[in-house]
Design a protein around this motif. Structure first.
Motif: not given
Length: 794
Positions: A737-743, A746-751, A786-794
């Protein structure tokens, strides 16, 4: 996406790129692009290009049509030849197209159009689709194509492409087509001319296309016409051009039509503005106060009826046209709305905030409401005015007509007025040719009448307020973007409003006959004071109020005392002795009889029980007092009293007006619904204005420095490798999912590991961090992978 535009954007210097971005604020709206390919994607978006075309004047639109007709990628010289003008006349308007990124030149000088242009114009210059589109259609078999060749005495051998080329060469040649028409049946030439000049698609009699010997059948067999439906036929572009002849030239109007002007008295214009602006504010306040006291009913099919308009006009001292206009303006300004429970129009919470603002700020709110309004209240439809606040199918087009009309008026030099409305409409049509011309002619006079009532125009020219409002069409048209400031907060408009309100009179002449005369437009504060304590008898260049016992008592009922009322009036002028005596005499008798409010009544058959309830310490907040041995009056409403009595251990029941026990349910609360007539997104105004997008020049510099281009597939492969190696806190699914944010943006909620959350999109990877757009911050921020602990769909 066309790679030509990326190459062109990359070749631009900072000044030219900044000019493109300034003309296309939609391309750098947050989250603004950081690469040329992302910028090119925004610039060529179909809806964005169509929106830009709606704001272009006639010459660049004619050039776009000419490019479509010439076909391919024409040069400047080819366009000039088709239009019958010199190349030097074409170049400035081509630059206009380039500056809006609707078209762009290639390295060889050939012009490329945005793909949306061809989707907009299916019949440029009144010409149909190219002949190849008909001949290459799957509906036309190879045998049918060869049959057309036989009819034209052309060889039918070879591939399909060769056959199409032979047919196109013949039918696109004026001389060869003329020789072919020599053998046509009678009536064929007239029929084909109708298609060539008034086509390209026309209604036909389908039976004649299957009847041998008719002109329609003869033209169909030879590819001069193609029947798309039984009763519709179209003529190919090359055939129509050949019939129009080699001398035909495309339309091109590089200069606007003449607009005769006459001298105007600048002092008279200024005076009219200074009279109208305070009056607008004064009457709008009176209208809103009236609606605040009495709900304004609506018709069953929507809108406010003529009877209510007449009543309002009579009560607030306005002409009916002025009342209609102010109702519409206040609705779009979100000062009034529909309340379902009240059964009509009521004021909104915004009214309370509005009347606490300074007078210029209040005026700006009203002018902004009119500026974005998608109706014309004074326009007559079929000879009569429709109900106020009803629905108008013209909608947004009316707002665009208003903006285009003001833009044309702003071009007239100061001190000059337009001579005729017809010439002004022609000038507006040249500026905005895609507007409905019939609706433009129908609305122009009404829009000017509204502008005069609002102090925006006078003596057939714009006032200072009108000239401040005219450049804000782009702002009003893009208010759906959160980055664009609102019209009412524009500094230029605020300054003009302050000037327009500066001449409002703050003093009055008080006479011994108990009248007050204001020689000029009264300030809102003075008008409110006099309206509160006196009856307005006349208004205009001079306004007259008359004091009487009833009017003075009205002021005392509103909370004034004799001392405060005399002090307020004394600030406005010298009070004669009869007026002072009148105020003190009415104040002396004011309050001889008192009336108190009762929240509810408590009844009981036991006087001892009621006395106990009245003396109960825990029920002291209810404000209970004994009216009779078996009757208590309370200050709190019935619902609160019931709850308090039950909490204290008693067992009360509610009764209705007839004494019957009833159960009262909690009211659902009225829902405020905004009225149609303007782009209003929400009831409550925004708490603050968001930051505007980056400065076009600054952003152009950023794009040029960044190099502008992405690494394509290599970057995609690198994305997964870097995320898999660096984002070690994430499971595989969240890494994807984080890769889709880059390529894929995509919107995502990161923690993050420390609990901080962010909604991100449009990301890039660099040096072990995710550089992405953060919606909460309104900017691009860096987040360590290395500090991103979670990625979910926004």
């Amino acid at each position: 996406m066309d790679d030509h535009i990326i190459g062109w954007l990359t070749s631009l210097d900072e000044d030219r790129l900044a000019r493109v971005l300034a003309n296309r604020p939609d391309a750098i709206a947050p989250p603004w692009p950081r690469r040329m390919d992302a910028l090119a994607h925004r610039l060529t978006d179909t809806f964005a290009v169509m929106e830009v075309m709606r704001g272009l004047p006639l010459p660049p639109l004619e050039l776009l049509q000419a490019c479509l007709v010439v076909g391919g990628h024409p040069t400047e010289d080819e366009l000039a030849r088709f239009l019958g003008v010199s190349t030097s006349e074409v170049i400035p308007w081509l630059d206009h197209l380039y500056d809006h990124a609707v078209a762009w030149p290639g390295p060889d000088g050939r012009i490329t159009l945005a793909q949306a242009v061809a989707r907009w114009w299916t019949a440029p210059c009144g010409l149909g689709e190219p002949l190849g589109a008909y001949l290459d259609s799957w509906k036309l078999s190879t045998e049918a194509l060869r049959r057309v060749c036989r009819m034209l005495d052309l060889p039918g051998h070879g591939g399909r492409r060769q056959v199409v080329a032979r047919i196109t060469a013949l039918l696109g040649d004026s001389e060869r087509l003329g020789a072919l028409l020599d053998d046509a049946p009678d009536g064929t030439l007239g029929m084909l001319d109708d298609f060539a000049w008034d086509g390209p698609v026309r209604s036909v009699d389908g039976d004649r296309f299957v009847t041998p010997g008719t002109p329609e059948k003869w033209a169909l067999d030879r590819g001069l016409l193609f029947r798309t439906q039984w009763n519709l036929a179209g003529m190919p572009r090359e055939v129509a051009l050949a019939l129009r002849g080699p001398d035909y030239r495309g339309p091109f109007t590089p200069y606007p039509p003449d607009l005769a002007t006459s001298g105007a008295d600048a002092g008279a214009v200024e005076h009219a503005m200074c009279l109208a602006a305070p009056r607008v504010l004064d009457r709008a306040a009176a209208l809103l106060e009236n609606i605040d006291k009495t709900t304004l009913p609506l018709l069953k099919n929507g809108g406010v009826g003529v009877r209510e308009i007449k009543r309002l006009s009579r009560e607030i001292g306005c002409a009916e046209d002025e009342t209609r206009l102010l109702l519409e303006v206040c609705a779009v300004a979100r000062l009034i709305a529909i309340d379902d429970e009240a059964g009509g129009l009521t004021v909104t919470a915004g009214f309370d905030a509005w009347r606490l603002e300074e007078a210029p700020a209040r005026l700006c709110v009203l002018l902004a409401g009119w500026w974005r309004m998608e109706r014309s209240p004074l326009r007559r439809v079929d000879g009569r005015q429709p109900p106020a606040l009803g629905d108008d199918p013209a909608g947004e087009t009316i707002a665009r007509i208003r903006w285009a009309l003001f833009a044309a008026l702003a071009e007239i030099p100061e001190g000059r007025a337009f001579a005729t409305l017809r010439e002004l409409v022609q000038r507006v049509h040249w500026r905005a040719p895609l507007l409905d011309r019939e609706l433009l002619a129908d609305c122009a006079a009404a829009v000017l009448d509204e502008a005069r009532l609002l102090g925006l125009a006078a003596c057939d020219m714009l006032t200072g307020l009108g000239r401040a409002l005219a450049p804000l069409a782009a702002v009003a048209g893009n208010e759906s973007h959160e980055c664009v400031p609102e019209v009412e907060h524009d500094p230029g408009l605020a300054g003009a409003a302050t000037h327009a309100m500066a001449s409002a009179q703050r003093t009055a002449l008080f006479g011994a006959d108990l009248t007050a005369v204001v020689t000029g437009p009264p300030s809102v504060e003075l008008a409110a004071l006099l309206d509160r304590a006196a009856d307005r008898e006349s208004q205009g260049t001079a306004s007259v109020w008359r004091f009487c016992p009833a009017s003075v008592r009205r002021a005392l009922d509103a909370g004034d005392t004799a001392e405060t009322l005399i002090a307020g009036l004394t600030e406005a002028g010298t009070l004669p002795q009869p007026l002072t005596y009148l105020i003190r005499d009415v104040a002396r008798r004011h309050g001889e009889v008192t009336v108190s409010s009762v929240g509810c009544i408590i009844q009981g058959s036991d006087p001892v029980l009621l006395a106990e309830i009245a003396a109960h310490r825990r029920l002291g907040r209810l404000g209970l007092r004994l009216l009779a041995p078996t009757v208590l009056a309370g200050a709190a409403p019935a619902e609160a009293t019931l709850a308090a009595l039950r909490e204290a251990g008693y067992a009360p029941v509610p009764v209705d007006d007839t004494g019957e026990i009833t159960v009262r349910r909690e009211p659902q609360g009225g829902r405020l619904i905004l009225l149609p007539g303007g782009r209003v997104a929400e009831l409550d105004p925004p708490a603050h204005l968001l930051e505007p997008p980056p400065d076009p020049r600054e952003h152009a510099r950023r794009l040029i420095v960044s190099g502008g281009l992405s690494a394509g597939e290599a970057r995609v492969r690198q994305t997964w490798a870097v995320i898999g190696r660096m984002a070690t806190r994430l499971p595989a699914a969240q890494q994807s999912l984080l890769g889709f944010v880059v390529d894929r943006d995509v919107r995502a909620l990161i923690t993050l590991a420390d609990g901080v959350t962010a909604t991100v999109s449009h990301g890039e990877l660099r040096s072990g961090v995710l550089d992405a757009w953060c919606e909460e911050a309104g900017d691009y921020l860096e987040f360590p992978l290395n500090e991103i602990a979670s990625v979910v769909n926004a």
